[in-house]
Write an enzyme that holds these catalytic residues in place. Structure first.
Site, PDB file in Angstrom:
ATOM      1  N   GLU A 163      36.634  38.045  38.457  1.00 35.10           N
ATOM      2  CA  GLU A 163      36.760  37.742  37.021  1.00 35.10           C
ATOM      3  C   GLU A 163      35.409  37.465  36.370  1.00 35.10           C
ATOM      4  O   GLU A 163      35.289  36.589  35.512  1.00 35.10           O
ATOM      5  CB  GLU A 163      37.697  36.552  36.812  1.00 35.10           C
ATOM      6  CG  GLU A 163      39.098  36.761  37.345  1.00 35.10           C
ATOM      7  CD  GLU A 163      39.978  35.534  37.214  1.00 35.10           C
ATOM      8  OE1 GLU A 163      39.528  34.529  36.626  1.00 35.10           O
ATOM      9  OE2 GLU A 163      41.121  35.567  37.713  1.00 35.10           O
ATOM     10  N   GLU A 206      45.738  38.825  41.307  1.00 37.43           N
ATOM     11  CA  GLU A 206      46.323  37.530  40.949  1.00 37.43           C
ATOM     12  C   GLU A 206      47.337  37.767  39.842  1.00 37.43           C
ATOM     13  O   GLU A 206      47.122  38.606  38.962  1.00 37.43           O
ATOM     14  CB  GLU A 206      45.275  36.538  40.440  1.00 37.43           C
ATOM     15  CG  GLU A 206      44.282  36.045  41.462  1.00 37.43           C
ATOM     16  CD  GLU A 206      43.289  35.041  40.855  1.00 37.43           C
ATOM     17  OE1 GLU A 206      43.647  34.371  39.845  1.00 37.43           O
ATOM     18  OE2 GLU A 206      42.171  34.945  41.378  1.00 37.43           O
TER      19      GLU A 206
END
Length: 387
Positions: free
Chosen positions: A204, A304
């Site tokens: 991320e 995720e």
């Protein structure tokens, strides 16, 4: 002895080739067979175990999906145990997090966990599961006592300057190398035990920079921008692969969808992941399509997922029906639920997992173990000698 891994369809075409017409023909046949056999890992020296797992992932990809859970903070299988309690099935993959490596007993005598003890990791692999590792890379906070990966100027945040990566004499560069070398010890123990690792570091990185005006990086490793981030990724890759000879890693880069300029390069990435906590069936399908078309030679995974603050994740059966073909999914852990402080799992509870396994599209650990056992090998020979 040299082995060449083939998927099941290739194995049905040929089991053993006995070549008696010279090495030129042998080379030509070998090139044709291996090109058909499997996609290649970015590390040309990858272990046989890593190659076998990667081949199996491609064999499953777009046909079914692997189930995965993440450790409750760091070094355990608590979320996998939840899934087993709810459904009677074990997820395929358990992902461990090196977030607390500064408090590992081999680093800190006062630590409360021990990353150097891979007993639980080894047990998971021997039971037929896949091992994943990620790293919330904590550094010293601005207050000089806490640890964090959140950038900023507040006492509990960090002003760690990743742009100093170009200066090998800087304290930042030295800290980066020192920390990578420490993690290499744990990954190396797994390699010594014959365990391939689905390795997802530096996730991320772009944060929400591309989502709205004023968006920013969530972690210090993204604060230097795309070019600095790619330098960090490549430094980690070369440090782990070239310096520490870690050939058991399958490298997963996490995309924020609009961040293609942050992509480290095909030669450094095996899987493209996506983290999404607004996991609705139609947006997920669009993101899957975008990433699979942008990176056609790579597996794409939902690295995720889970309920968002205001959005409940779609049931997996509907996600699949809409056209998402993620290689695996991994709902996040719920610390409060695992501590007995909440009756409902925040990200993915019993009903969600029951629907997932009931959809007929999701593999559990036993099913994957059987599949991995069917990833066959054959050997090229000439005059009864292995080539």
């Amino acid at each position: 002895m040299t082995y060449y891994l083939f998927n099941r369809s290739s194995f049905m075409r040929i089991i053993t080739v006995r070549l008696r017409w010279g090495f030129v023909l042998a080379g030509a046949l070998l090139a044709a067979f291996t090109a058909d056999a499997q996609h290649k890992l970015c590390n040309p020296s990858a272990t046989q175990e890593a190659q076998k797992v990667y081949s199996a992932l491609w064999d499953v990809y777009q046909k079914q999906t692997l189930s995965a859970t993440v450790a409750n903070v760091d070094w355990n299988i608590k979320e996998a145990e939840n899934v087993h309690e709810w459904t009677g099935k074990w997820p395929v993959m358990n992902v461990f997090d090196f977030i607390n490596f500064h408090n590992s007993k081999d680093v800190n005598p006062k630590g409360w966990l021990d990353y150097s003890d891979i007993t639980q990791v080894e047990a998971w692999w021997k039971a037929g599961g896949l091992v994943g590792c990620m790293w919330h890379w904590n550094v010293l906070a601005n207050n000089g006592k806490d640890l964090t990966c959140t950038p900023g100027t507040e006492p509990g945040q960090t002003s760690f300057d990743v742009s100093k990566i170009d200066d090998i004499s800087s304290k930042e560069y030295k800290q980066i190398v020192k920390d990578i070398d420490q993690i290499a010890k744990y990954l190396g123990k797994m390699q010594d035990a014959g365990i391939p690792v689905i390795w997802r570091p530096l996730h991320e990185a772009a944060g929400n920079i591309y989502e709205f005006e004023g968006g920013k990086a969530w972690f210090w490793w993204g604060c230097g921008g795309a070019e600095t981030y790619k330098k960090l990724w490549r430094l980690m890759y070369h440090r782990l692969v070239d310096e520490h000879k870690l050939n058991n890693l399958i490298w997963v880069w996490t995309s924020q969808v609009a961040d293609s300029t942050w992509y480290p390069g095909d030669e450094y990435v095996d899987v493209v992941g996506r983290d999404n906590y607004k996991a609705l069936q139609y947006p997920l399908m669009k993101e899957y399509k975008t990433l699979s078309e942008r990176y056609p030679g790579k597996i794409v995974a939902l690295a995720e997922c889970g309920n968002g603050d205001e959005v409940a994740m779609s049931p997996w059966s509907k996600i699949w029906q809409r056209g998402s073909r993620w290689c695996w999914f991994m709902p996040w852990y719920d610390y409060s639920y695992n501590a007995g402080q909440s009756e409902e799992h925040k990200f993915a509870g019993k009903d969600w997992w029951t629907d997932a396994f009931g959809s007929g599209t999701v593999l559990d650990r036993d099913a994957f173990k059987a599949l991995l056992g069917k990833t066959y090998k054959y050997v090229l020979v000439k005059d009864d000698q292995v080539l």
